[in-house]
Structures are given as structure tokens and as C-alpha cells.
Write an enzyme that holds these catalytic residues in place. Structure first.
Site, PDB file in Angstrom:
ATOM      1  N   ASP A  34       6.536  -4.029  -2.021  1.00 50.65           N
ATOM      2  CA  ASP A  34       7.796  -4.489  -1.911  1.00 50.65           C
ATOM      3  C   ASP A  34       8.108  -5.465  -0.530  1.00 50.65           C
ATOM      4  O   ASP A  34       7.319  -5.254   0.468  1.00 50.65           O
ATOM      5  CB  ASP A  34       8.873  -3.263  -1.726  1.00 50.65           C
ATOM      6  CG  ASP A  34      10.407  -3.430  -2.010  1.00 50.65           C
ATOM      7  OD1 ASP A  34      10.429  -4.593  -2.386  1.00 50.65           O
ATOM      8  OD2 ASP A  34      10.940  -2.790  -1.851  1.00 50.65           O
ATOM      9  N   GLY A  37      10.475 -10.959  -1.288  1.00 47.32           N
ATOM     10  CA  GLY A  37      11.562 -11.870  -1.344  1.00 47.32           C
ATOM     11  C   GLY A  37      12.110 -12.037   0.215  1.00 47.32           C
ATOM     12  O   GLY A  37      12.372 -12.978   0.928  1.00 47.32           O
ATOM     13  N   TRP A  39      10.393 -11.301   3.020  1.00 44.42           N
ATOM     14  CA  TRP A  39       9.267 -12.105   3.704  1.00 44.42           C
ATOM     15  C   TRP A  39       9.558 -13.559   3.542  1.00 44.42           C
ATOM     16  O   TRP A  39       9.833 -14.273   4.901  1.00 44.42           O
ATOM     17  CB  TRP A  39       8.069 -11.669   3.002  1.00 44.42           C
ATOM     18  CG  TRP A  39       6.970 -12.252   4.025  1.00 44.42           C
ATOM     19  CD1 TRP A  39       6.496 -11.816   5.174  1.00 44.42           C
ATOM     20  CD2 TRP A  39       6.331 -13.659   3.442  1.00 44.42           C
ATOM     21  NE1 TRP A  39       5.434 -12.775   5.476  1.00 44.42           N
ATOM     22  CE2 TRP A  39       5.255 -13.908   4.573  1.00 44.42           C
ATOM     23  CE3 TRP A  39       6.306 -14.328   2.301  1.00 44.42           C
ATOM     24  CZ2 TRP A  39       4.532 -15.035   4.651  1.00 44.42           C
ATOM     25  CZ3 TRP A  39       5.447 -15.485   2.398  1.00 44.42           C
ATOM     26  CH2 TRP A  39       4.675 -15.846   3.547  1.00 44.42           C
ATOM     27  N   HIS A  51       6.071 -14.151  -3.662  1.00 43.62           N
ATOM     28  CA  HIS A  51       5.590 -13.489  -4.570  1.00 43.62           C
ATOM     29  C   HIS A  51       4.074 -13.928  -4.583  1.00 43.62           C
ATOM     30  O   HIS A  51       2.952 -13.341  -4.663  1.00 43.62           O
ATOM     31  CB  HIS A  51       6.036 -13.685  -5.923  1.00 43.62           C
ATOM     32  CG  HIS A  51       7.125 -13.008  -5.827  1.00 43.62           C
ATOM     33  ND1 HIS A  51       7.717 -11.712  -5.639  1.00 43.62           N
ATOM     34  CD2 HIS A  51       8.456 -13.427  -6.474  1.00 43.62           C
ATOM     35  CE1 HIS A  51       8.916 -11.371  -5.840  1.00 43.62           C
ATOM     36  NE2 HIS A  51       9.466 -12.258  -6.477  1.00 43.62           N
ATOM     37  N   GLU A  81      12.598  -2.524 -15.128  1.00 43.74           N
ATOM     38  CA  GLU A  81      13.857  -3.117 -14.402  1.00 43.74           C
ATOM     39  C   GLU A  81      13.842  -4.634 -13.879  1.00 43.74           C
ATOM     40  O   GLU A  81      14.808  -5.117 -13.878  1.00 43.74           O
ATOM     41  CB  GLU A  81      14.318  -2.083 -13.207  1.00 43.74           C
ATOM     42  CG  GLU A  81      14.842  -0.792 -13.856  1.00 43.74           C
ATOM     43  CD  GLU A  81      13.825   0.104 -14.384  1.00 43.74           C
ATOM     44  OE1 GLU A  81      12.886   0.022 -13.800  1.00 43.74           O
ATOM     45  OE2 GLU A  81      13.986   0.992 -15.388  1.00 43.74           O
ATOM     46  N   TRP A  83      13.158  -7.176 -15.254  1.00 43.30           N
ATOM     47  CA  TRP A  83      13.693  -8.194 -16.149  1.00 43.30           C
ATOM     48  C   TRP A  83      15.066  -8.734 -15.891  1.00 43.30           C
ATOM     49  O   TRP A  83      15.454  -9.658 -16.154  1.00 43.30           O
ATOM     50  CB  TRP A  83      13.800  -7.921 -17.491  1.00 43.30           C
ATOM     51  CG  TRP A  83      12.194  -7.490 -18.249  1.00 43.30           C
ATOM     52  CD1 TRP A  83      11.922  -6.150 -18.436  1.00 43.30           C
ATOM     53  CD2 TRP A  83      11.015  -8.598 -18.536  1.00 43.30           C
ATOM     54  NE1 TRP A  83      10.582  -6.073 -18.697  1.00 43.30           N
ATOM     55  CE2 TRP A  83      10.201  -7.566 -18.970  1.00 43.30           C
ATOM     56  CE3 TRP A  83      11.086  -9.794 -18.817  1.00 43.30           C
ATOM     57  CZ2 TRP A  83       9.088  -8.031 -19.420  1.00 43.30           C
ATOM     58  CZ3 TRP A  83      10.110 -10.215 -19.163  1.00 43.30           C
ATOM     59  CH2 TRP A  83       8.941  -9.453 -19.726  1.00 43.30           C
ATOM     60  N   LEU A 145     -14.627   0.301  -8.390  1.00 49.37           N
ATOM     61  CA  LEU A 145     -13.007   0.340  -8.227  1.00 49.37           C
ATOM     62  C   LEU A 145     -12.510   0.329  -9.561  1.00 49.37           C
ATOM     63  O   LEU A 145     -12.696  -0.939 -10.067  1.00 49.37           O
ATOM     64  CB  LEU A 145     -12.596  -0.566  -7.005  1.00 49.37           C
ATOM     65  CG  LEU A 145     -10.995  -0.323  -6.955  1.00 49.37           C
ATOM     66  CD1 LEU A 145     -10.708   0.737  -6.034  1.00 49.37           C
ATOM     67  CD2 LEU A 145     -10.570  -1.449  -6.108  1.00 49.37           C
ATOM     68  N   ARG A 202       4.360   2.722   0.301  1.00 43.48           N
ATOM     69  CA  ARG A 202       5.551   1.679  -0.182  1.00 43.48           C
ATOM     70  C   ARG A 202       5.669   0.814   0.934  1.00 43.48           C
ATOM     71  O   ARG A 202       6.115   1.247   2.130  1.00 43.48           O
ATOM     72  CB  ARG A 202       6.967   2.100  -0.575  1.00 43.48           C
ATOM     73  CG  ARG A 202       8.012   1.258  -1.027  1.00 43.48           C
ATOM     74  CD  ARG A 202       9.077   1.627  -1.791  1.00 43.48           C
ATOM     75  NE  ARG A 202      10.059   0.478  -2.339  1.00 43.48           N
ATOM     76  CZ  ARG A 202      10.709   0.478  -3.180  1.00 43.48           C
ATOM     77  NH1 ARG A 202      11.090   1.577  -3.961  1.00 43.48           N
ATOM     78  NH2 ARG A 202      11.666  -0.530  -3.441  1.00 43.48           N
ATOM     79  N   SER A 210      11.609   4.112  -7.084  1.00 46.97           N
ATOM     80  CA  SER A 210      11.941   3.062  -7.938  1.00 46.97           C
ATOM     81  C   SER A 210      11.323   3.266  -9.366  1.00 46.97           C
ATOM     82  O   SER A 210      10.534   2.146  -9.793  1.00 46.97           O
ATOM     83  CB  SER A 210      11.554   1.696  -7.462  1.00 46.97           C
ATOM     84  OG  SER A 210      12.576   1.600  -6.211  1.00 46.97           O
ATOM     85  N   GLU A 221       0.838  12.477  -1.439  1.00 45.21           N
ATOM     86  CA  GLU A 221       1.207  12.005  -0.090  1.00 45.21           C
ATOM     87  C   GLU A 221       1.905  10.857  -0.007  1.00 45.21           C
ATOM     88  O   GLU A 221       1.413   9.838  -0.693  1.00 45.21           O
ATOM     89  CB  GLU A 221       0.158  12.151   0.779  1.00 45.21           C
ATOM     90  CG  GLU A 221      -0.523  13.576   0.999  1.00 45.21           C
ATOM     91  CD  GLU A 221       0.534  14.493   1.513  1.00 45.21           C
ATOM     92  OE1 GLU A 221       1.477  14.382   2.407  1.00 45.21           O
ATOM     93  OE2 GLU A 221       0.525  15.714   0.921  1.00 45.21           O
TER      94      GLU A 221
HETATM   95  C1  FPP Z   1       8.896  -6.627  -4.880  1.00 47.53           C
HETATM   96  O1  FPP Z   1       9.469  -7.493  -3.773  1.00 47.53           O
HETATM   97  C2  FPP Z   1       7.893  -7.139  -5.445  1.00 47.53           C
HETATM   98  C3  FPP Z   1       7.743  -7.404  -6.849  1.00 47.53           C
HETATM   99  C4  FPP Z   1       8.913  -6.916  -7.879  1.00 47.53           C
HETATM  100  C5  FPP Z   1       6.576  -8.357  -7.370  1.00 47.53           C
HETATM  101  C6  FPP Z   1       5.454  -7.622  -6.902  1.00 47.53           C
HETATM  102  C7  FPP Z   1       4.217  -8.509  -7.326  1.00 47.53           C
HETATM  103  C8  FPP Z   1       3.296  -9.213  -6.592  1.00 47.53           C
HETATM  104  C9  FPP Z   1       3.067  -8.655  -5.143  1.00 47.53           C
HETATM  105  C10 FPP Z   1       2.349 -10.043  -6.990  1.00 47.53           C
HETATM  106  C11 FPP Z   1       1.395  -9.280  -8.171  1.00 47.53           C
HETATM  107  C12 FPP Z   1       0.209  -9.959  -8.117  1.00 47.53           C
HETATM  108  C13 FPP Z   1      -0.595  -9.710  -9.270  1.00 47.53           C
HETATM  109  C14 FPP Z   1      -1.839 -10.339  -9.222  1.00 47.53           C
HETATM  110  C15 FPP Z   1      -0.022  -9.163 -10.420  1.00 47.53           C
HETATM  111  P1  FPP Z   1      10.897  -7.921  -4.007  1.00 47.53           P
HETATM  112  O2  FPP Z   1      10.893  -9.408  -4.656  1.00 47.53           O
HETATM  113  O3  FPP Z   1      11.808  -7.086  -4.731  1.00 47.53           O
HETATM  114  O4  FPP Z   1      11.192  -8.166  -2.436  1.00 47.53           O
HETATM  115  P2  FPP Z   1      12.718  -7.944  -1.808  1.00 47.53           P
HETATM  116  O5  FPP Z   1      12.959  -6.728  -1.911  1.00 47.53           O
HETATM  117  O6  FPP Z   1      12.516  -8.360  -0.435  1.00 47.53           O
HETATM  118  O7  FPP Z   1      13.361  -8.779  -2.636  1.00 47.53           O
END
Ligand code: FPP
Length: 255
Positions: A34, A37, A39, A51, A81, A83, A145, A202, A210, A221
Site C-alpha cells: 500500500d 499513490g 508516494w 505503481h 474492490e 475496479w 520460492l 502492510r 482490506s 502475526e
Molecule cells: C495500493 O496502493 C496498491 C495497489 C492497489 C496496487 C499494488 C500493485 C503493485 C505494487 C504493483 C504490482 C506489481 C506486480 C508485478 C503485479 P494505493 O494505490 O492504494 O496507494 P495509496 O493508498 O497511497 O493511494
């Protein structure tokens, strides 16, 4: 025996080595990635750049987890969710696994990593589904892994689908209701075959599940960090594992 992993730490942490015991490495680590966005926003950049950098963190953490001896790594890449997000962001998130696998699959194969995916793949765009299927197929005989992507995954949907399947079997006389137990449910969930996560991480300071692995996290844990996912690296994974090793797992019993 305590193994010093000081050399793995980032420069600012070098004064504080993390002590990790090789005898108590969590077998299964599950991560809610998480803060992509936020960041990006902090740097004045579009969310998709977050992303994109989140994808790089997936690589870093996979390599670190493998080196540490973690056996199963589940990454929450897209929830049922997600989407609800703007179409451009959803499209970008759907293309990320394709890009990730195009860049990284050969190295993952070299490292004997087995790629898996859990979630409703029917609803994914065909290019996403195809890339994931190819990765799963090309790595299915790997014995290292297990890198398990939760993609279009929702914990409640997973449980609903499982309950429906069992109810149908009962109605058809194929299953005795008395035979429904935790073991049977475990085997019928999307994570069937994987042990429950020992440690759930997280990022980004949010402290909720979530809809992630609601059944499987019953005795995991939980470790939360303020670090945004694109900044997460091996030093943070080590901190999480070190904290995990300080916990006393009692599963409702006494020590
Ligand atoms: C939540 O951060 C992140 C996601 C919904 C997408 C997670 C996906 C990746 C980290 C990349 C996945 C890569 C592969 C290879 C499948 P957010 O956008 O909700 O952040 P915010 O809460 O700061 O807005």
C-alpha cells in the site's frame, strides 16, 4: 544461533544490525503493498508512477525473501474492490503484471521461483490473464520460492465461492455436512495447498486487512510500517522478520 545480516541494511541503518535467527524464518509472508499513490503524490508525480515503482519493490522483496529462506510470498496486487478506481489507473495496474513478467520472468526461472496466482482470473483482460498463465506454466516445476500474486482477489468472495461449492455438494448428496471442517475449507480456498501466512505485512501506515486472506490470517502475526510500498526494500523485510521472531505465537493456548 543468531545470524548477523548487517551487510543487507541500508546505509542509514548500518549502525543497527538486525538479528535474524535462521531457525525461525516465517514460511509464508503475505504483503499488502500500500501507499503507491501517496508516494507519488509526495513527489508531485502521477499515481501510476507510484505503481511503476511499486513493481520494482516487488522484485526487490522477492529476491530478498528468497535469500532469506522464505518459502511462500503472497503479494496483494489487485483487489476485487480496485475496479472502482479510474479506468486509466485500472488499465495501468492490469498491464503491470505483463510488464513485470516480460522483464523478470527469466530471472525468476533462473532462481527456481514458482509463480502462482489467486483470484478471479475470468474478469481480467486477456493480456493480463495470458501473461500470468504463461508465467504459472513456465514455472510450475520450479521448486524454490513460491511467489503467489493475489490478483482480482477478495477474501469475502473467496469464502462465498467456497461456501457455495460446498453447499452444492451437500445438496447433491456428495458431501456430508459433518465432514465440513477447517481442513476441508483450507483445501477449497484459492490458497489451497499453501500454509497460512505466518506474517502479514502492510505498508503505508494503514492498519486494516482490506479483504485480504480473511480466513488464512486468523493466527498470522501482523506487522505494519509507515513506509510506502515503492520505498520498501530488503531492510524493511528484515525488520519485519526480526519483529516476527520476537513475537510469542500461542494460537489461543498458553506458552
Ligand atoms: C495500493 O496502493 C496498491 C495497489 C492497489 C496496487 C499494488 C500493485 C503493485 C505494487 C504493483 C504490482 C506489481 C506486480 C508485478 C503485479 P494505493 O494505490 O492504494 O496507494 P495509496 O493508498 O497511497 O493511494
Amino acid at each position: 544461533m543468531i545470524k548477523r545480516v548487517q551487510s543487507w541494511l541500508g546505509r542509514e541503518d548500518r549502525q543497527q544490525p538486525v538479528d535474524i535467527s535462521p531457525d525461525n524464518i516465517p514460511r509464508h509472508v503475505a504483503i499488502i503493498m500500500d501507499g503507491n499513490g501517496r508516494w507519488a503524490k509526495r513527489l508531485g508525480l502521477p499515481r501510476i508512477v507510484g505503481h511503476q515503482n511499486g513493481m520494482k519493490a516487488v522484485k526487490r522483496v522477492t529476491i530478498a525473501a528468497d535469500e532469506l529462506g522464505i518459502e511462500f510470498l503472497t503479494m496483494y496486487a489487485f483487489s476485487t474492490e480496485n475496479w472502482k478506481r479510474p479506468k486509466e489507473e485500472v488499465d495501468f495496474l492490469m498491464r503491470l503484471p505483463v510488464e513485470f513478467l516480460a522483464i523478470e520472468l527469466d530471472e525468476l526461472i533462473e532462481k527456481n521461483v514458482q509463480v502462482r496466482v489467486m483470484g478471479d482470473s475470468e474478469a481480467l483482460p486477456s493480456y493480463t490473464r495470458k501473461a500470468m498463465e504463461e508465467a504459472v506454466q513456465r514455472t510450475e516445476n520450479n521448486t524454490g520460492l513460491i511467489l503467489n500474486f493475489a490478483l482480482n482477489y477478495g477474501g469475502r468472495k473467496e469464502i462465498e465461492d467456497c461456501m457455495r461449492e460446498l453447499a452444492i455438494e451437500v445438496a447433491e448428496g456428495k458431501l456430508n455436512p459433518d465432514d465440513i471442517n477447517s481442513q476441508l475449507i483450507d483445501s477449497r480456498l484459492l490458497s489451497g495447498g499453501l500454509p497460512d501466512p505466518d506474517l502479514m505485512i502492510r505498508t503505508s501506515g494503514e492498519m486494516r486487512l482490506s479483504n485480504f486472506m480473511l480466513w488464512q490470517l486468523a493466527y498470522s502475526e501482523l506487522w505494519f510500517t509507515d513506509v510506502y510500498w515503492p520505498e520498501f526494500g530488503r531492510e524493511h523485510l528484515l525488520q519485519a522478520v526480526a519483529e516476527y521472531q520476537r513475537r510469542s505465537r500461542r494460537y489461543g493456548g498458553l506458552k
